[in-house]
Design a protein around this motif. Structure first.
Motif, short mmCIF file in Angstrom:
data_model
loop_
_atom_site.label_atom_id
_atom_site.label_comp_id
_atom_site.label_asym_id
_atom_site.label_seq_id
_atom_site.Cartn_x
_atom_site.Cartn_y
_atom_site.Cartn_z
N ASP A 125 -28.66 40.28 -53.78
CA ASP A 125 -28.42 41.72 -53.67
C ASP A 125 -28.40 42.12 -52.20
O ASP A 125 -29.33 41.78 -51.45
CB ASP A 125 -29.50 42.50 -54.41
N ARG B 275 -27.93 45.12 -49.19
CA ARG B 275 -27.94 46.52 -48.77
C ARG B 275 -27.69 46.60 -47.27
O ARG B 275 -27.71 45.57 -46.57
CB ARG B 275 -29.28 47.17 -49.11
N HIS C 52 -33.28 44.14 -53.81
CA HIS C 52 -32.73 44.57 -55.09
C HIS C 52 -33.01 46.03 -55.41
O HIS C 52 -32.10 46.81 -55.70
CB HIS C 52 -33.27 43.68 -56.22
N ASP C 53 -34.27 46.46 -55.41
CA ASP C 53 -34.66 47.76 -55.94
C ASP C 53 -34.29 48.91 -55.01
O ASP C 53 -34.03 48.73 -53.82
CB ASP C 53 -36.16 47.79 -56.22
N ASP C 54 -34.30 50.12 -55.58
CA ASP C 54 -33.98 51.33 -54.82
C ASP C 54 -35.15 51.81 -53.96
O ASP C 54 -34.96 52.64 -53.07
CB ASP C 54 -33.57 52.46 -55.77
N ASP D 107 -23.96 40.86 -54.37
CA ASP D 107 -23.96 42.05 -55.21
C ASP D 107 -24.32 43.25 -54.34
O ASP D 107 -25.45 43.39 -53.88
CB ASP D 107 -24.99 41.87 -56.35
N LYS E 98 -25.45 46.68 -53.22
CA LYS E 98 -26.26 47.81 -53.64
C LYS E 98 -26.04 48.93 -52.63
O LYS E 98 -26.72 49.02 -51.61
CB LYS E 98 -27.74 47.43 -53.69
N ASN E 99 -25.07 49.77 -52.90
CA ASN E 99 -24.63 50.77 -51.93
C ASN E 99 -24.90 52.16 -52.47
O ASN E 99 -24.25 52.62 -53.41
CB ASN E 99 -23.13 50.58 -51.68
N THR E 100 -25.88 52.86 -51.89
CA THR E 100 -26.23 54.20 -52.38
C THR E 100 -25.17 55.23 -52.01
O THR E 100 -25.00 56.23 -52.69
CB THR E 100 -27.60 54.63 -51.81
N SER F 208 -19.19 44.19 -56.93
CA SER F 208 -19.71 45.54 -57.01
C SER F 208 -19.16 46.25 -58.24
O SER F 208 -18.07 45.93 -58.72
CB SER F 208 -19.33 46.34 -55.75
N ASN G 178 -33.06 46.66 -64.18
CA ASN G 178 -33.62 47.95 -63.77
C ASN G 178 -32.89 49.08 -64.50
O ASN G 178 -31.71 49.33 -64.25
CB ASN G 178 -33.47 48.11 -62.25
N GLN H 234 -31.19 51.81 -62.35
CA GLN H 234 -29.91 51.45 -61.75
C GLN H 234 -28.79 51.51 -62.77
O GLN H 234 -27.67 51.92 -62.45
CB GLN H 234 -30.00 50.06 -61.11
#
Length: 755
Positions: free
Chosen positions: A84, A86, A97-99, A153, A155-157, A185, A218, A221
């Motif tokens: 993951d 970011r 991985h997590d937010d 993977d 993880k794009n906020t 993605s 999650n 997510q």
């Protein structure tokens, strides 16, 4: 009259509304044939990982996205890992991985709001070793290199973040990992931006039909996935726009849709599958790979359930005992020694772009060379030393930084160096013999596992046999090649009758040493079939400043025009008109040599599943171009062949290889045909090819061996009288017949020699 115009406006409005609805319906409901943007050959020719570790070897019990997780995968038989990614506040890609940071680490807050200096202090809970902290993506690239496939993977906020795609592209290019890194993605905006930034980066479009998190997934997510991204009509639209190289359906996606997408040609990687039976079902459907928390368990229980198949560009297939994706010299030597001890055969492949089974053999140990691809440049000698699995595209990008260029190569840059040397290719570089003339030295692994150098002064006989030896005398490990300056070039095209090709070529190219590249083309519509010729030349420009190597423009438009010629005579007229009248407006006036020699192969990508493209090449002495084209015209019309393209390239005599196709100064005629699948069409092609081979031999010409072997024993011996001695040399260097292929078996049968 006023009433008439009102009605006319009304009906015109209705027409335009209907047209818009028709276009919208096409966009949202029509499913096109798989057309990737970065992947350069049909995925059936690619070695792709069957099982991919999801963050680590066992994500449910160990920390993923860490250096220790990466290390464990590198030491395992698992061929890929998904991580993951970011982007930090100061634009550094990192793994997490997590937010929220506090979910897994000693830090708190949103990951993207931290700088890298803050993030690098983060340890995963319960772990305080350097191997279990937050790591940069760049450190992963350094560690993994091309040893394993990496699935990133995203993880794009910020779904419209344009910086992320640029930073990611620059990092992948810096470490030259375009072949083994796949960016995945859910976000179609990010994937579109990735395409706009760099269309040579492989991307995978992930999707799901539901949002229920299972196992370690999650839920938060999943809840963030918009409703529209779960609608197939919208995803179909995304596939048209993004043109992903791969699709990533969640394992819960309807199996009927999975089957449909596979039939459309898409390679699929399903996620996250831990159940053995579910994985088995998906693989049986034709899914190419499985992302899983339990890769070792699935390998142990399922690997033997599936035959390992390899396929070449012509559709030739073989079921091999084992396929080894090599990244180290040691792996190649070990494979050879294992084959010796266990009386197995070895086949060797890269892009597998031959069409006669040259890179495969049933029950062999197949060595896939694509991961063996490092290169170095020596400024003092201007030589390039490159491992055999490197593609010309990778080499061109590397040399471009040194203001150097490949001296001789094919017209397309998707092939590997090892494959090109094994076929002793030639290109459209003027005044040049085949590529053997540019090889300074080769490092070759022999049938007994020993590694030797071969050149014009050392092991000269082996040198001549390996070049154009189709992998039958050893494994080419690396080669040292001559390079030349990258220069600016001006393009000019002339059009004339095919009967004047020899004289015009002499006037426009042969007597002009400043012309570095040249190729000819022929008209193909029924009225002017092979009667009008073009000759395009690239001459040194006075412009001194070199632009960086750039990508070909208007590829989709050019492809549409080219493929229209497959369907109709009108399409063939349109293509010739476009080449003659529109090409100059679609291209720059000045090119660099590296840019010119890196055309986009997707221009030729097929649009129909019921037909296939077949290549052939014939070599004809100078002065006999018109005679060959007369024969080609007669036979093509007689057998009703669909000829899509003819390219003419100069070739000088080959004085190096043991089995030369260029026995004189002449021209190579590269022919591209399209024909439907089916036995009757194969037989028609075979009959036509046999007749054209005969006509070429009557003109004292030859034919190229990497393509379909549709010729007789008599024809082979006339074109290649050295073939029997070549086989005797094979027995000398490989007495047990370790190196083998379907094509070599064909030769032995044709020449009636015992295997």
């Amino acid at each position: 009259m006023l009433q008439y115009y009102k009605k006319l406006k009304y009906y015109l409005l209705l027409f335009f509304i209907f047209l818009l609805l028709l276009i919208a319906t096409w966009f949202f409901w029509y499913e096109p044939l798989y057309t990737p943007t970065a992947v350069q050959v049909p995925h059936a020719q690619l070695h792709l990982p069957r099982f991919i570790a999801h963050k680590s070897l066992l994500s449910t019990t160990s920390i993923g996205n860490t250096l220790s997780a990466i290390e464990s995968v590198l030491l395992s038989p698992v061929e890929g890992i998904e991580v993951d990614v970011r982007l930090s506040k100061d634009k550094v890609p990192f793994l997490f991985h997590d937010d929220r940071l506090e979910n897994l680490t000693n830090l708190t807050g949103i990951p993207e709001e931290k700088t890298w200096n803050e993030l690098k202090e983060g340890f995963y809970k319960g772990h305080k070793t350097p191997f279990d902290r937050i790591i940069k993506l760049e450190d992963v690239f350094k560690k993994v290199d091309s040893d394993k496939f990496l699935f990133l993977d995203i993880k794009n906020t910020d779904i419209f973040n344009q910086t992320f795609s640029k930073v990611l592209s620059d990092l992948i290019e810096k470490y030259q990992l375009e072949e083994t890194v796949i960016v995945e993605s859910f976000n179609p905006f990010f994937l579109t931006q990735m395409r706009l930034v760099n269309r040579y980066i492989q991307v995978m479009y992930d999707f799901t039909d539901d949002s229920k998190a299972l196992g370690e997934e999650n839920q938060k997510q999943f809840d963030q996935i918009p409703w529209i991204l779960k609608q197939e009509w919208f995803r179909r639209f995304v596939r048209k726009v993004v043109q992903p190289d791969y699709l990533g359906p969640r394992w819960t996606v309807d199996k009927n849709l999975v089957t449909k997408l596979i039939k459309q040609g898409y390679p699929l990687f399903s996620w996250t599958v831990d159940d053995v039976q579910e994985a088995l079902q998906l693989l049986n459907l034709g899914v190419r790979g499985i992302q899983t928390n339990k890769p070792l368990e699935l390998i142990h229980k399922l690997e033997k359930s599936f035959a390992v198949k390899v396929q070449d560009a012509g559709g030739e297939k073989a079921t091999v005992k084992q396929q080894i994706y090599v990244t180290r010299e040691k792996q190649i030597v070990e494979a050879i020694l294992y084959a010796q001890e266990n009386k197995k055969k070895i086949s060797i492949g890269g892009r597998k772009h031959t069409m006669g089974g040259h890179t495969m053999f049933d029950k062999s140990i197949h060595i896939d060379m694509l991961g063996y691809n490092s290169l170095t440049y020596e400024p003092q000698t201007t030589y390039l030393t490159v491992q055999a699995g490197a593609t010309w595209k990778k080499i061109q990008k590397f040399l471009d930084k040194h203001k150097r260029s490949v001296k001789i190569m094919q017209s397309d840059n998707i092939f590997t160096v090892g494959g090109s040397l094994s076929a002793n290719v030639h290109g459209w570089q003027t005044h040049s013999p085949p590529i053997a003339s540019t090889v300074v030295n080769m490092k070759v692994a022999l049938a007994d596992g020993k590694i030797v150098n071969a050149s014009l002064t050392e092991n000269k006989e082996l040198f001549s046999l390996v070049l154009g030896g189709y992998g039958q005398f050893g494994v080419i490990l690396e080669a040292t090649l001559e390079t030349m300056p990258n220069v600016s070039l001006n393009k000019k095209c002339d059009y004339f009758s095919y009967e004047n090709y020899d004289t015009r070529y002499h006037k426009l190219v042969s007597v002009k040493k400043e012309v570095e590249l040249a190729y000819g083309r022929l008209s193909l519509d029924s009225k002017n079939f092979l009667r009008q010729a073009s000759l395009c030349t690239y001459q040194k420009s006075t412009q001194q400043d070199l632009e960086p190597m750039s990508r070909e423009k208007f590829v989709s438009l050019k492809r549409s025009i080219f493929r229209t010629s497959e369907f109709s005579d009108y399409g063939k007229k349109l293509r010739w008109f476009a080449e003659k009248n529109l090409s100059s407006s679609l291209e720059e006036s000045v090119f660099t040599r590296n840019t010119v020699m890196s055309p986009d192969i997707h221009l030729l990508w097929p649009v129909r599943q019921d037909r296939k493209d077949i290549l052939q090449e014939y070599f004809i002495p100078k002065g006999k171009v018109a005679s060959f084209l007369d024969n080609l015209r007669y036979l093509s019309e007689k057998h009703n062949m669909d000829l899509l393209n003819v390219t003419i390239r100069e070739i000088k005599k080959d004085n190096i290889s043991y089995l030369p196709f260029a026995k004189f100064d002449g021209f190579g005629f590269v022919l591209l045909f399209s024909h439907p699948y089916g036995k009757s069409h194969e037989e028609k092609m075979k009959t036509f090819t046999n007749a054209l081979v005969e006509k070429s031999l009557e003109l004292e010409g030859t034919f190229y061996l990497p393509y379909r072997p549709h010729y007789s024993r008599k024809q082979l011996l006339k074109a290649y009288p050295e073939i029997n001695q070549w086989i005797e040399k094979k027995d000398k260097f490989d007495p047990r017949g370790i190196f083998y292929s379907n094509y070599y078996a064909f030769l032995l049968t044709l020449l009636k020699k015992a295997q």
